[in-house]
Design an enzyme around this catalytic site. Structure first.
Site, PDB file in Angstrom:
ATOM      1  N   HIS A 100       0.860  -1.094  -0.064  1.00 51.18           N
ATOM      2  CA  HIS A 100      -0.121   0.114   0.172  1.00 51.18           C
ATOM      3  C   HIS A 100       0.992   1.263  -0.165  1.00 51.18           C
ATOM      4  O   HIS A 100       1.900   1.280   0.481  1.00 51.18           O
ATOM      5  CB  HIS A 100      -0.768   0.147   1.234  1.00 51.18           C
ATOM      6  CG  HIS A 100      -1.818  -1.093   1.553  1.00 51.18           C
ATOM      7  ND1 HIS A 100      -1.396  -2.092   2.219  1.00 51.18           N
ATOM      8  CD2 HIS A 100      -3.205  -1.068   1.364  1.00 51.18           C
ATOM      9  CE1 HIS A 100      -2.500  -3.015   2.224  1.00 51.18           C
ATOM     10  NE2 HIS A 100      -3.580  -2.326   1.727  1.00 51.18           N
ATOM     11  N   ASP A 103       2.057   1.993   3.569  1.00 58.22           N
ATOM     12  CA  ASP A 103       3.098   1.197   4.085  1.00 58.22           C
ATOM     13  C   ASP A 103       4.571   1.338   3.910  1.00 58.22           C
ATOM     14  O   ASP A 103       5.388   1.369   4.652  1.00 58.22           O
ATOM     15  CB  ASP A 103       3.068  -0.323   3.941  1.00 58.22           C
ATOM     16  CG  ASP A 103       1.796  -0.946   3.478  1.00 58.22           C
ATOM     17  OD1 ASP A 103       0.590  -0.807   3.945  1.00 58.22           O
ATOM     18  OD2 ASP A 103       1.783  -1.651   2.218  1.00 58.22           O
TER      19      ASP A 103
HETATM   20  C1  XUL Z   1      -7.709  -6.633   4.079  1.00 59.17           C
HETATM   21  C2  XUL Z   1      -6.891  -7.016   2.964  1.00 59.17           C
HETATM   22  C3  XUL Z   1      -5.922  -6.160   2.570  1.00 59.17           C
HETATM   23  C4  XUL Z   1      -5.688  -6.028   0.993  1.00 59.17           C
HETATM   24  C5  XUL Z   1      -5.005  -4.817   0.541  1.00 59.17           C
HETATM   25  O1  XUL Z   1      -8.211  -7.592   4.641  1.00 59.17           O
HETATM   26  O2  XUL Z   1      -6.674  -8.323   2.789  1.00 59.17           O
HETATM   27  O3  XUL Z   1      -4.677  -5.996   3.232  1.00 59.17           O
HETATM   28  O4  XUL Z   1      -5.183  -7.147   0.687  1.00 59.17           O
HETATM   29  O5  XUL Z   1      -5.594  -3.814   0.881  1.00 59.17           O
END
Ligand code: XUL
Ligand code: CO
Length: 436
Positions: A100, A103
């Site tokens: 993300h 992060d």
């Molecule tokens: C949340 C989840 C996230 C997604 C990316 O449950 O799985 O980490 O994979 O936003």
């Protein structure tokens, strides 16, 4: 300076090995069904759990010991963390990672500062990608952690939250393109509702459709050709997430004209939260040509939330690989370990134990699934089970040569259906056990 001085590159040592930091089943270059194991699995490490997970939970403070991380929100710390992450992935021998925006780089005091922080860390990611050959499987924007997104982003009642989310996704798409990312993921963070009493459901879902179309338009404009992926999840953090399962996501994508550019990123623990098996979700997506990528993890049978554990269950891995092989495998997607070590597994070496076990579980699942397919008994059973559709009235129906009137005439003449044959579920389950 090494972040993991005591660990050398994890090696394939074969099934006889008892070394828990070796691969017993994952042999990257070994060819199975005409493709290397590396190309089948396209393994990927997630940045958020593995490098930002702290072990904190609603009941307690962080536990994780990470010598390379000074705990600050500085860009310098983020860059050092990125170098540690690449050392980890290199030692593990995985070809991909996923992140993300928030992060990898700290959120700044303004949107402009956040953009600049992301650019600064991306320069290091780019350098490390070039040094190691490790590639970006997908990028995504975190549109759920900051309090501004308390009501959601694209589905917020506050139009400014939609706008802020759009600005964040725009930047994240640019960065994903710059880093050669092969996909871009939307997991609907807080896109859902807590109660319908205060919610205009139709307006919210329409907004989400508009948001996704804007993302596609911008991707086309900047030349991002990667696949967009939606990641279904039925609940948590909201009571109801709009992307609740594969079928709901496909319905959304079809309704808003997004089928061409999107596929799905299917996660095991999300499937079980939706009351489905992972095999069901994958098969449903595959049947609609919407299989994109998987977030590899598992829940806990006795806990009703998203525990994101590493998968060690050979049966589930075999089921996953059976369906993936059936539909021709992962194309731009991968086996992305969206999984976290337990709060009590707080030492850096636990990250290795967790990933080595998860990787080996999928490698073993791949081998078992390929053996089942090579043997052909299961396939033959299914083919035979549907044999009535290969000739006679079945073949005629499939060829669209019948209607209700002609079928009534057929049945009046026939009198009764041909005798049914046993589904033999127990026998088939025993057959699967022969390969485990
Ligand atoms: C949340 C989840 C996230 C997604 C990316 O449950 O799985 O980490 O994979 O936003
Ligand atoms: Co996920």
């Amino acid at each position: 300076m090494s972040a993991f001085p005591e660990i050398s590159k994890i090696q394939y040592e074969g099934p006889e090995s008892t070394d828990l930091l070796s691969y017993r089943w994952y042999n990257a270059e070994e060819v199975i069904e005409g493709k290397t194991m590396q190309d089948h699995l396209r393994l990927s490490v997630v940045y958020w759990h593995t490098f930002r997970g702290t072990g904190s939970d609603p009941f307690g403070a962080p536990t994780m010991v990470r010598p390379w991380d000074d705990g600050s929100e500085s860009v310098e710390n983020a860059c050092n963390r990125a170098r540690a992450a690449f050392e980890f992935m290199e030692k593990l021998g995985v070809p991909f990672y996923a992140f993300h925006d928030r992060d990898v780089a700290p959120e700044g005091a303004s949107l402009a500062e956040s953009h600049a922080n992301l650019d600064a860390v991306c320069a290091v990611l780019q350098e490390e990608q070039q040094r190691t050959g490790i590639k970006l499987l997908w990028g995504t924007a975190n549109l759920f952690s900051n309090p501004r997104y308390m009501h959601g982003a694209s589905t917020s009642c506050n139009a400014d939250a939609f706008a802020y989310g759009a600005a964040q996704v725009k930047k994240c798409l640019e960065v994903t393109l710059e880093l050669g990312g092969e996909n871009y993921v939307f997991w609907g963070g807080r896109e859902g509702y807590q109660t319908l009493y205060n919610t205009d459901l139709k307006r919210e879902i329409d907004h989400m459709g508009q948001f996704m179309n804007m993302a596609v338009d911008y991707a086309n404009k900047i030349g991002f050709e990667g696949t967009f992926l939606i990641e279904p999840k039925p609940k948590e953090p909201t009571k109801h997430q709009y992307d609740s399962d594969v079928a709901a996501c496909i319905n959304f994508l079809r309704s808003y004209g997004l089928m061409e550019r999107f596929k799905l990123n299917i996660e095991t623990n999300h499937a079980t939260l939706a009351g489905h098996t992972m095999m069901h979700e994958l098969d449903y997506a595959g049947a609609q040509d919407m299989l994109g990528s998987i977030d590899a993890n598992t829940g806990d049978l006795l806990l009703g939330w998203d525990t994101d554990q590493f998968l060690t269950d050979n049966y589930v891995a075999t089921q996953i690989m059976l369906v993936l092989l059936k539909y021709g495998g992962l194309t731009s997607g991968g086996v992305n370990f969206d999984a976290k070590v337990r709060r009590e597994s707080f030492e850096p070496i636990d990250l290795f134990y967790a990933h080595v076990g998860g990787i080996d579980c999928f490698a073993r699942g791949l081998r078992i699934a390929a053996a089942i397919r090579a043997d052909g008994k299961l396939d033959q059973f299914v083919t035979d089970r549907y044999g009535s559709w290969d000739t006679g009235v079945g073949a005629d129906i499939e060829a669209n040569n019948h209607d209700f009137e002609s079928l009534e005439a057929y049945m009046l003449e026939q009198g009764e259906i041909t005798a049914n044959v046993s589904g033999r579920q127990e026998m088939v389950e025993n057959l699967i056990n022969q390969y485990m």
